[in-house]
Write an enzyme that holds these catalytic residues in place. Structure first.
Site, mmCIF file in Angstrom:
data_model
loop_
_atom_site.group_PDB
_atom_site.id
_atom_site.type_symbol
_atom_site.label_atom_id
_atom_site.label_comp_id
_atom_site.label_asym_id
_atom_site.label_seq_id
_atom_site.Cartn_x
_atom_site.Cartn_y
_atom_site.Cartn_z
ATOM 1 N N LYS A 107 0.822 -1.215 0.000
ATOM 2 C CA LYS A 107 0.000 0.000 0.000
ATOM 3 C C LYS A 107 0.853 1.261 0.000
ATOM 4 O O LYS A 107 0.503 2.270 -0.626
ATOM 5 C CB LYS A 107 -0.936 0.007 1.204
ATOM 6 C CG LYS A 107 -0.215 0.030 2.539
ATOM 7 C CD LYS A 107 -1.148 0.003 3.720
ATOM 8 C CE LYS A 107 -0.370 -0.078 5.028
ATOM 9 N NZ LYS A 107 0.408 -1.321 5.156
ATOM 10 N N VAL A 134 -5.051 -2.736 0.033
ATOM 11 C CA VAL A 134 -5.980 -1.874 0.764
ATOM 12 C C VAL A 134 -6.700 -2.593 1.901
ATOM 13 O O VAL A 134 -6.673 -2.149 3.041
ATOM 14 C CB VAL A 134 -7.017 -1.244 -0.198
ATOM 15 C CG1 VAL A 134 -8.124 -0.531 0.580
ATOM 16 C CG2 VAL A 134 -6.329 -0.265 -1.132
ATOM 17 N N GLY A 136 -6.844 -6.279 2.590
ATOM 18 C CA GLY A 136 -6.588 -7.705 2.757
ATOM 19 C C GLY A 136 -7.396 -8.563 1.809
ATOM 20 O O GLY A 136 -7.231 -8.513 0.595
ATOM 21 N N GLU A 192 2.648 -2.556 15.824
ATOM 22 C CA GLU A 192 4.103 -2.613 15.853
ATOM 23 C C GLU A 192 4.613 -1.999 17.152
ATOM 24 O O GLU A 192 3.883 -1.326 17.880
ATOM 25 C CB GLU A 192 4.680 -1.847 14.660
ATOM 26 C CG GLU A 192 4.200 -2.328 13.306
ATOM 27 C CD GLU A 192 4.776 -3.680 12.944
ATOM 28 O OE1 GLU A 192 5.798 -4.080 13.538
ATOM 29 O OE2 GLU A 192 4.195 -4.348 12.058
ATOM 30 N N ASP A 203 -1.488 4.764 8.064
ATOM 31 C CA ASP A 203 -1.761 3.561 7.280
ATOM 32 C C ASP A 203 -3.102 3.697 6.557
ATOM 33 O O ASP A 203 -3.207 3.424 5.355
ATOM 34 C CB ASP A 203 -1.773 2.340 8.201
ATOM 35 C CG ASP A 203 -2.200 1.069 7.489
ATOM 36 O OD1 ASP A 203 -1.355 0.449 6.826
ATOM 37 O OD2 ASP A 203 -3.390 0.705 7.592
ATOM 38 N N LYS A 207 -4.184 4.000 2.320
ATOM 39 C CA LYS A 207 -5.212 3.190 1.666
ATOM 40 C C LYS A 207 -6.311 4.063 1.050
ATOM 41 O O LYS A 207 -6.807 3.768 -0.037
ATOM 42 C CB LYS A 207 -5.804 2.212 2.676
ATOM 43 C CG LYS A 207 -4.786 1.175 3.164
ATOM 44 C CD LYS A 207 -5.311 0.343 4.311
ATOM 45 C CE LYS A 207 -4.269 -0.669 4.768
ATOM 46 N NZ LYS A 207 -4.723 -1.454 5.942
ATOM 47 N N GLY A 304 -3.735 -10.442 7.584
ATOM 48 C CA GLY A 304 -3.502 -11.839 7.921
ATOM 49 C C GLY A 304 -2.951 -12.608 6.746
ATOM 50 O O GLY A 304 -3.126 -12.235 5.578
#
Length: 430
Positions: A107, A134, A136, A192, A203, A207, A304
């Site tokens: 992304k 974007v 998953g 993180e 993030d 997207k 995932g």
């Protein structure tokens, strides 16, 4: 194209890369029947060739030199799941120069350099697909390009970051503090060690840059997205939202009126009856409004190993089908509309505002007078004492008002001596 094997080069063998290998090997028969030829992962670039892995891998296919994958003349398609931006951009552009097709889940790369990469792909008549970048396993990019090709999208509203949605869900459902739920998210691997990209909305902004570009067919840049994260969301805010019939979600919102657009990422109070308000945990959802189709929502796992790998392999299948048909590079949707960003005077939405004020007569009248001066209509105003401090609280929900007017109102409040503190300001949807 004959039915000889299609050879794939894989850049990266982390979580998603491992999932890609699993799916290609486990579903080889089904995949081959779809594309008319076997799919072979010919070479894999990894950081450490000697690292133990949880899937069986032919060691001879591993290399620690990405250029070896990119310059292999036998490889038809590069699947990039290594992450990174600047160096990865160099790899991708060189691979396109070699006539190789690209599938990526990156992304950051597509948000920052998507226009350049797609232009290079068009020049070389190559495919670049990036569904997994974007949401998953949610096929939202393919839907925007193909499913809405005959419609005109007016709004895209989405939960596109699973970490923050998990955190806000725990805060809302279990009363956990922001600090405690962040630690838990880090322990579970959702966040993180440096969570800035997630919790400050960066993030999600990347997207929304991609979704805005595709949905509105214009070149949206990351700098065009107004961003606010969830680090300021408190249990008090969540309680007020709940009492008013709302849930707080970190939403990316892209909307268009005529040809002017606005894109933002911010914590938003969403009416509890709205379908997106019930999207909890690490799940993602994207709500799309079309002039013809009306309202649609796409929901699923936003990250995932297997959900993301599923999108990657679906893109790989599309590339190979195009190879067999000889139509690679013909399905790219290049932004073709001039970009016109809404001004603050043109951006309108409802607002929730929480003020701490002096608990004395006449304060509420002074507050409402300021709203009147800037022609902001109020949906509700509630003043109540706060047992934890000597100030009173005023809870205000406005009707739709321009961002320009609300900013002027808030600036006046900052100067007003009876307003002790502007505690919270949220966009309201629904």
């Amino acid at each position: 194209m004959s039915n000889k094997p299609v050879k794939v080069g894989l850049l990266g063998l982390g979580t998603v890369g491992t999932g890609v290998v699993r799916i290609v090997e486990m579903h080889q028969e089904d995949l081959s029947s779809q594309v008319g030829s076997p799919i072979v992962i010919e070479k894999i670039s990894v950081k450490d060739r000697e690292k133990s892995r949880n899937i069986p891998i032919d060691h001879s296919k591993l290399t620690d030199d990405p250029w070896e994958v990119i310059h292999d003349p036998e490889i038809d398609v590069i699947v990039e799941v290594m992450g990174g931006v600047e160096q990865t951009r160099t790899y991708i552009l060189e691979a396109l120069s070699q006539g190789k097709h690209i599938v990526t889940a990156n992304k950051d790369l597509m948000a920052l350099y998507g226009t350049e990469i797609l232009a290079k792909a068009q020049e070389m008549k190559c495919d670049v697909f990036y569904e997994a970048s974007v949401a998953g396993g949610i096929p939202i990019i393919r839907t925007l390009i193909e499913g809405f090709s005959s419609d005109r999208i007016t709004k895209i509203m989405g939960i596109v970051n699973g970490t923050t949605n998990y955190m806000l869900t725990k805060m809302s459902k279990e009363g956990v503090s922001y600090e405690d739920v962040l630690k838990e998210a880090q322990q579970l691997g959702y966040a993180e060690s440096d969570p800035t990209s997630d919790v400050e909305g960066l993030d999600a902004a990347r997207k929304m840059t991609i979704l805005g570009t595709l949905g509105f067919r214009t070149n949206v840049e990351l700098a065009d997205v107004r961003v606010k994260g969830i680090s300021g969301v408190s249990q008090s805010d969540i309680a007020y939202a709940r009492n008013l019939g709302y849930e707080i979600k970190l939403l990316g919102i892209a909307d268009r009126d005529d040809d002017a657009i606005s894109i933002s990422v911010q914590p938003t109070m969403v009416k509890a009856s709205h379908p997106i308000a019930s999207v909890n945990g690490v799940f993602n959802a994207v709500y799309v409004y079309g002039e013809a189709v009306g309202e649609t929502m796409f929901y699923g796992a936003g990250a995932g190993e297997m959900p993301t790998a599923t999108s990657v392999v679906a893109d790989l299948v599309s590339v190979i089908k195009n190879l067999r048909l000889g139509v690679n590079g013909l399905k790219q949707i290049a932004p073709h509309k001039p970009k016109k960003l809404k001004t603050d005077a043109e951006i309108e939405f409802k607002n929730f505002i929480l003020l701490h004020v002096d608990d004395k007569a006449g304060v509420l009248a002074r507050i409402t007078q300021i709203f009147t001066e800037y022609e902001v209509s109020l949906a509700s105003v509630v003043q109540q004492p706060n047992e934890l401090n000597p100030n009173a609280e005023i809870v205000i929900v406005t009707h739709k008002a321009s961002k320009e007017s609300i900013d002027k109102v808030l600036n006046r409040f900052e100067e007003l001596e009876v307003v002790r503190r502007i505690m919270s300001v949220y966009r309201v949807e629904g």
